[in-house]
Design a protein around this motif. Structure first.
Motif, PDB file in Angstrom:
ATOM      1  N   UNK A 125       0.833  -1.208   0.000  1.00 35.42           N
ATOM      2  CA  UNK A 125       0.000   0.000   0.000  1.00 35.42           C
ATOM      3  C   UNK A 125       0.862   1.251   0.000  1.00 35.42           C
ATOM      4  N   UNK A 126       1.908   1.282   0.827  1.00 35.55           N
ATOM      5  CA  UNK A 126       2.770   2.462   0.904  1.00 35.55           C
ATOM      6  C   UNK A 126       3.533   2.683  -0.403  1.00 35.55           C
ATOM      7  N   UNK A 127       3.977   1.613  -1.022  1.00 35.77           N
ATOM      8  CA  UNK A 127       4.672   1.724  -2.312  1.00 35.77           C
ATOM      9  C   UNK A 127       3.708   2.261  -3.371  1.00 35.77           C
ATOM     10  N   UNK A 128       2.479   1.772  -3.367  1.00 36.44           N
ATOM     11  CA  UNK A 128       1.496   2.233  -4.348  1.00 36.44           C
ATOM     12  C   UNK A 128       1.171   3.711  -4.141  1.00 36.44           C
ATOM     13  N   UNK A 129       1.014   4.140  -2.888  1.00 36.65           N
ATOM     14  CA  UNK A 129       0.736   5.553  -2.608  1.00 36.65           C
ATOM     15  C   UNK A 129       1.921   6.419  -3.028  1.00 36.65           C
ATOM     16  N   UNK A 130       3.139   5.954  -2.745  1.00 37.07           N
ATOM     17  CA  UNK A 130       4.332   6.696  -3.138  1.00 37.07           C
ATOM     18  C   UNK A 130       4.403   6.846  -4.659  1.00 37.07           C
ATOM     19  N   UNK A 131       4.187   5.773  -5.388  1.00 35.70           N
ATOM     20  CA  UNK A 131       4.251   5.842  -6.851  1.00 35.70           C
ATOM     21  C   UNK A 131       3.127   6.697  -7.425  1.00 35.70           C
ATOM     22  N   UNK A 132       1.955   6.636  -6.810  1.00 35.90           N
ATOM     23  CA  UNK A 132       0.847   7.488  -7.260  1.00 35.90           C
ATOM     24  C   UNK A 132       1.196   8.963  -7.059  1.00 35.90           C
ATOM     25  N   UNK A 133       1.709   9.308  -5.872  1.00 32.46           N
ATOM     26  CA  UNK A 133       2.106  10.695  -5.605  1.00 32.46           C
ATOM     27  C   UNK A 133       3.199  11.148  -6.560  1.00 32.46           C
ATOM     28  N   UNK A 134       4.167  10.291  -6.804  1.00 34.39           N
ATOM     29  CA  UNK A 134       5.245  10.631  -7.723  1.00 34.39           C
ATOM     30  C   UNK A 134       4.719  10.904  -9.125  1.00 34.39           C
ATOM     31  N   UNK A 135       3.817  10.046  -9.603  1.00 31.21           N
ATOM     32  CA  UNK A 135       3.295  10.235 -10.963  1.00 31.21           C
ATOM     33  C   UNK A 135       2.428  11.492 -11.058  1.00 31.21           C
ATOM     34  N   UNK A 136       1.638  11.787 -10.027  1.00 29.62           N
ATOM     35  CA  UNK A 136       0.811  13.003 -10.046  1.00 29.62           C
ATOM     36  C   UNK A 136       1.695  14.247 -10.042  1.00 29.62           C
ATOM     37  N   UNK A 137       2.716  14.272  -9.212  1.00 30.56           N
ATOM     38  CA  UNK A 137       3.615  15.429  -9.159  1.00 30.56           C
ATOM     39  C   UNK A 137       4.374  15.618 -10.467  1.00 30.56           C
ATOM     40  N   UNK A 138       4.858  14.527 -11.053  1.00 33.74           N
ATOM     41  CA  UNK A 138       5.571  14.639 -12.332  1.00 33.74           C
ATOM     42  C   UNK A 138       4.639  15.095 -13.453  1.00 33.74           C
ATOM     43  N   UNK A 139       3.418  14.590 -13.468  1.00 40.76           N
ATOM     44  CA  UNK A 139       2.466  15.025 -14.497  1.00 40.76           C
ATOM     45  C   UNK A 139       2.152  16.507 -14.342  1.00 40.76           C
ATOM     46  N   UNK A 140       1.984  16.971 -13.115  1.00 39.45           N
ATOM     47  CA  UNK A 140       1.734  18.399 -12.884  1.00 39.45           C
ATOM     48  C   UNK A 140       2.914  19.255 -13.298  1.00 39.45           C
TER      49      UNK A 140
END
Length: 150
Positions: A42-57
């Protein structure tokens, strides 16, 4: 690191050896591995989701900024009545010493859509209403007189 090991070998002093060999220095901690905890996926998935959202922004903002979406469309300049007497001016003919009165540059400047060295070009407009000048240059050959003419 090194000082701790020297103290445990009694190279520094007896009191330091006692301080480094007390019971609380011998406590061993287990290393947690990602497979042992149930929440690690779960923590890895949340980290990767946050990373992808920040990079897309960041990519979205960078592309829009490169296209000029966040640039000022107009600038109003109001300088004091100062005069710079021995200003070195760079022109097509080289360097020249001139007198610059800052108040001559007061006015409204608007982007004309052109770029120079990846920076927007601003053209002077009328000081009071911001419309384009409707006169032609008195001397179009003068390199210092740059006025946009219709």
């Amino acid at each position: 690191g090194i000082a701790f090991k020297l103290a445990r070998m009694r190279m520094l002093s007896t009191s330091m050896k006692e301080a480094t060999t007390r019971r609380y220095f011998r406590t061993e901690f287990r290393r947690s591995t990602p497979g042992r905890t149930g929440h690690s996926f779960f923590f890895v998935a949340v980290y990767l989701f946050n990373l992808s959202v920040l990079l897309a922004g960041k990519i979205y903002v960078s592309v829009r900024q490169a296209n000029g979406d966040y640039q000022c469309k107009s600038i109003t300049a109001r300088f004091r009545e100062d005069i710079w007497r021995e200003a070195i001016v760079v022109s097509d003919q080289g360097y020249e010493v001139r007198v610059l009165a800052y108040s001559y540059f007061n006015g409204v400047y608007v982007q004309d859509g052109n770029m120079h060295n990846e920076r927007p070009v601003y053209v002077e407009r009328r000081k009071f209403d911001g419309t384009e000048f409707d006169k032609t240059s008195p001397n179009p050959e003068d390199p210092y007189f740059r006025m946009k003419t219709p």
